[in-house]
Scaffold this motif. Structure first.
Motif, mmCIF file in Angstrom:
data_model
loop_
_atom_site.group_PDB
_atom_site.id
_atom_site.type_symbol
_atom_site.label_atom_id
_atom_site.label_comp_id
_atom_site.label_asym_id
_atom_site.label_seq_id
_atom_site.Cartn_x
_atom_site.Cartn_y
_atom_site.Cartn_z
ATOM 1 N N PHE A 16 0.838 -1.168 0.019
ATOM 2 C CA PHE A 16 0.010 0.015 -0.275
ATOM 3 C C PHE A 16 0.868 1.286 0.078
ATOM 4 N N TYR A 17 1.708 1.332 0.777
ATOM 5 C CA TYR A 17 2.604 2.585 1.054
ATOM 6 C C TYR A 17 3.623 2.578 -0.042
ATOM 7 N N PHE A 18 3.935 1.440 -0.771
ATOM 8 C CA PHE A 18 4.741 1.507 -1.846
ATOM 9 C C PHE A 18 4.134 2.273 -2.883
ATOM 10 N N ASN A 19 2.885 1.670 -3.274
ATOM 11 C CA ASN A 19 2.236 2.450 -4.415
ATOM 12 C C ASN A 19 1.660 3.833 -4.108
ATOM 13 N N LYS A 20 1.515 4.273 -2.620
ATOM 14 C CA LYS A 20 1.510 5.607 -2.282
ATOM 15 C C LYS A 20 2.766 6.341 -2.781
ATOM 16 N N GLY A 21 3.737 5.825 -2.435
ATOM 17 C CA GLY A 21 5.056 6.597 -2.825
ATOM 18 C C GLY A 21 4.833 6.928 -4.348
ATOM 19 N N TRP A 22 4.538 5.967 -5.173
ATOM 20 C CA TRP A 22 4.554 6.300 -6.658
ATOM 21 C C TRP A 22 3.522 7.460 -6.866
ATOM 22 N N GLU A 23 2.366 7.019 -6.356
ATOM 23 C CA GLU A 23 1.203 8.348 -6.390
ATOM 24 C C GLU A 23 1.728 9.606 -5.977
ATOM 25 N N HIS A 24 2.110 9.818 -4.746
ATOM 26 C CA HIS A 24 2.770 11.206 -4.470
ATOM 27 C C HIS A 24 3.446 11.829 -5.207
ATOM 28 N N ILE A 25 4.526 10.985 -5.991
ATOM 29 C CA ILE A 25 5.602 11.691 -6.634
ATOM 30 C C ILE A 25 5.348 11.832 -8.029
ATOM 31 N N LEU A 26 4.572 10.797 -8.574
ATOM 32 C CA LEU A 26 4.286 11.001 -10.004
ATOM 33 C C LEU A 26 2.932 11.970 -10.388
ATOM 34 N N ASP A 27 1.814 11.596 -9.613
ATOM 35 C CA ASP A 27 0.673 12.134 -9.643
ATOM 36 C C ASP A 27 0.607 13.613 -9.262
ATOM 37 N N TYR A 28 1.121 13.691 -8.108
ATOM 38 C CA TYR A 28 0.947 15.024 -7.342
ATOM 39 C C TYR A 28 2.096 15.890 -6.801
ATOM 40 N N GLY A 29 3.358 15.469 -7.496
ATOM 41 C CA GLY A 29 4.556 16.176 -7.314
ATOM 42 C C GLY A 29 4.702 16.433 -5.761
ATOM 43 N N GLN A 30 4.564 15.294 -4.981
ATOM 44 C CA GLN A 30 4.806 15.736 -3.210
ATOM 45 C C GLN A 30 5.809 14.750 -3.130
ATOM 46 N N THR A 72 8.315 15.020 -0.881
ATOM 47 C CA THR A 72 8.357 14.661 0.495
ATOM 48 C C THR A 72 7.609 13.554 1.086
ATOM 49 N N LEU A 73 6.491 13.709 0.750
ATOM 50 C CA LEU A 73 5.396 12.655 1.143
ATOM 51 C C LEU A 73 5.777 11.280 0.437
ATOM 52 N N SER A 74 6.187 11.537 -0.665
ATOM 53 C CA SER A 74 6.707 10.068 -1.544
ATOM 54 C C SER A 74 7.776 9.343 -0.651
ATOM 55 N N GLU A 75 8.916 10.279 -0.288
ATOM 56 C CA GLU A 75 9.964 9.613 0.449
ATOM 57 C C GLU A 75 9.337 8.830 1.716
ATOM 58 N N LYS A 76 8.511 9.585 2.391
ATOM 59 C CA LYS A 76 7.978 9.278 3.700
ATOM 60 C C LYS A 76 7.073 7.856 3.252
ATOM 61 N N ALA A 77 6.487 7.914 2.270
ATOM 62 C CA ALA A 77 5.563 6.583 2.001
ATOM 63 C C ALA A 77 6.503 5.320 1.799
ATOM 64 N N PHE A 78 7.674 5.733 0.873
ATOM 65 C CA PHE A 78 8.471 4.612 0.669
ATOM 66 C C PHE A 78 9.067 4.007 1.881
ATOM 67 N N ARG A 79 9.416 4.887 2.811
ATOM 68 C CA ARG A 79 10.085 4.565 4.108
ATOM 69 C C ARG A 79 9.163 3.708 4.858
ATOM 70 N N LYS A 80 7.967 4.001 4.968
ATOM 71 C CA LYS A 80 6.710 3.297 5.559
ATOM 72 C C LYS A 80 6.641 1.999 5.155
ATOM 73 N N ALA A 81 6.876 1.819 3.740
ATOM 74 C CA ALA A 81 6.699 0.434 3.218
ATOM 75 C C ALA A 81 7.866 -0.251 3.789
ATOM 76 N N VAL A 82 9.069 0.008 3.737
ATOM 77 C CA VAL A 82 10.249 -0.635 4.331
ATOM 78 C C VAL A 82 9.926 -1.013 5.660
ATOM 79 N N ASP A 83 9.334 -0.065 6.592
ATOM 80 C CA ASP A 83 9.224 -0.057 7.900
ATOM 81 C C ASP A 83 8.155 -1.443 8.139
ATOM 82 N N PHE A 84 7.339 -1.598 7.323
ATOM 83 C CA PHE A 84 6.404 -2.788 7.396
ATOM 84 C C PHE A 84 6.741 -4.046 6.965
ATOM 85 N N ASP A 85 7.859 -3.936 6.113
ATOM 86 C CA ASP A 85 8.662 -5.093 5.621
ATOM 87 C C ASP A 85 10.199 -4.824 5.431
ATOM 88 N N SER A 86 10.997 -5.293 6.287
ATOM 89 C CA SER A 86 12.385 -4.877 6.185
ATOM 90 C C SER A 86 13.109 -5.641 5.081
#
Length: 285
Positions: A43-57, A59-73
């Motif tokens: 979920f957060y991996f796809n959110k990372g892509w959405e933030h950066i490519l769709d919305y230009g966010q 900072t939020l993209s980086e946070k989302a990718f980090r959350k993805a790794v937090d959930f699965d090291s």
């Protein structure tokens, strides 16, 4: 060395072939997991892509990718995307080292994405350390990215954001016309409504000098987003106005985008180009 080769007919045949495969596979709507073993990581991996490519966010993209790794090291592709997004050079170097030394098994399909991202990290790290790259590094990188992404989207035509990356690579190699044709051919009806593909169509139209059409698409994109706190519409308008030499409008839009997200890399680059143009004008005056 120019990478835009006059092989439009061949490329178009490849696109048509891809579209035919896409139509056969369009009923496969399962979400690809990229090797993640946790639904929250996906979920957060796809959110990372959405933030950066769709919305230009960015900072939020980086946070989302980090959350993805937090959930699965063990999520190695997710970790690679953290490396791609971080602004911390030392962290990015360490992530690349971790990826290269990792004993985690990666599927053949995941490896297609991981290989491109690994080379991207090598490029970013070299630039960050002022290291000179081999003369053919960029062209080899683009060749690998085109081959890997093309293979991936043939198998998974509903994965929008890898398809977005593929079209960006086609633009870098073959130019805006081929990239725009591929965007129209390769996107599914559902993907044609994805914000990235709308905004990138406007970008490509402006690259081709079709400014009136580009601005019309940008208006459609802005109306779809309908949120003054999202950076991407401002970046899109700013980039188009920059190409039109409407520097005052470019300035106001890019400044707003950077106010909303100072980490937006493309907004930073456009602002640098803008300042160069303004300095040239002032010098000539």
């Amino acid at each position: 060395m120019s990478l835009k080769y006059p092989i439009y007919a061949l490329v178009f045949i490849l696109f048509t072939s891809c579209q035919q495969k896409q139509n056969k596979s369009s009923t496969n709507l399962a979400v690809y997991t990229y090797g993640a073993k946790n639904d929250s990581a996906v979920f957060y991996f796809n959110k990372g892509w959405e933030h950066i490519l769709d919305y230009g966010q960015w900072t939020l993209s980086e946070k989302a990718f980090r959350k993805a790794v937090d959930f699965d090291s063990t999520f190695i592709v997710g970790k690679a995307l953290v490396g791609k997004n971080t602004t911390n050079l030392n962290e990015r170097i360490q992530i690349l080292n971790d990826i290269n030394s990792s004993q985690i098994k990666v599927s053949e399909d995941d490896q297609l994405i991981l290989e491109v991202t690994r080379i991207t990290l090598e490029l970013f790290n070299a630039r960050g350390q002022n290291m000179k790259l081999d003369q053919d590094f960029i062209s080899n990188f683009l060749t690998t990215a085109e081959k890997n992404y093309r293979t991936f989207i043939h198998k998974y035509p509903n994965e929008s954001y890898i398809k977005a990356e593929y079209i960006e690579v086609l633009n870098a190699i073959y130019g805006a016309k081929i990239a725009l044709d591929s965007l129209h051919i390769l996107t599914t009806p559902k993907q044609k409504k994805v914000p990235f593909f709308i905004s990138y169509a406007a970008t490509l139209e402006s690259d081709l000098g079709n400014f009136e059409k580009a601005l019309s698409i940008a208006d459609d994109f802005n109306n779809q987003i309908n949120d003054p706190n999202i950076p991407q519409p401002y970046v899109l308008y700013g980039s188009i106005y920059l190409k039109m030499d409407s520097l005052s409008l470019a300035t106001s839009n890019l400044d707003k985008a950077l106010q909303l997200d100072p980490n937006h890399i493309f907004a930073q680059r456009f602002k640098t180009q803008l300042l160069t143009k303004l300095n040239t004008i002032n010098t000539n005056d």
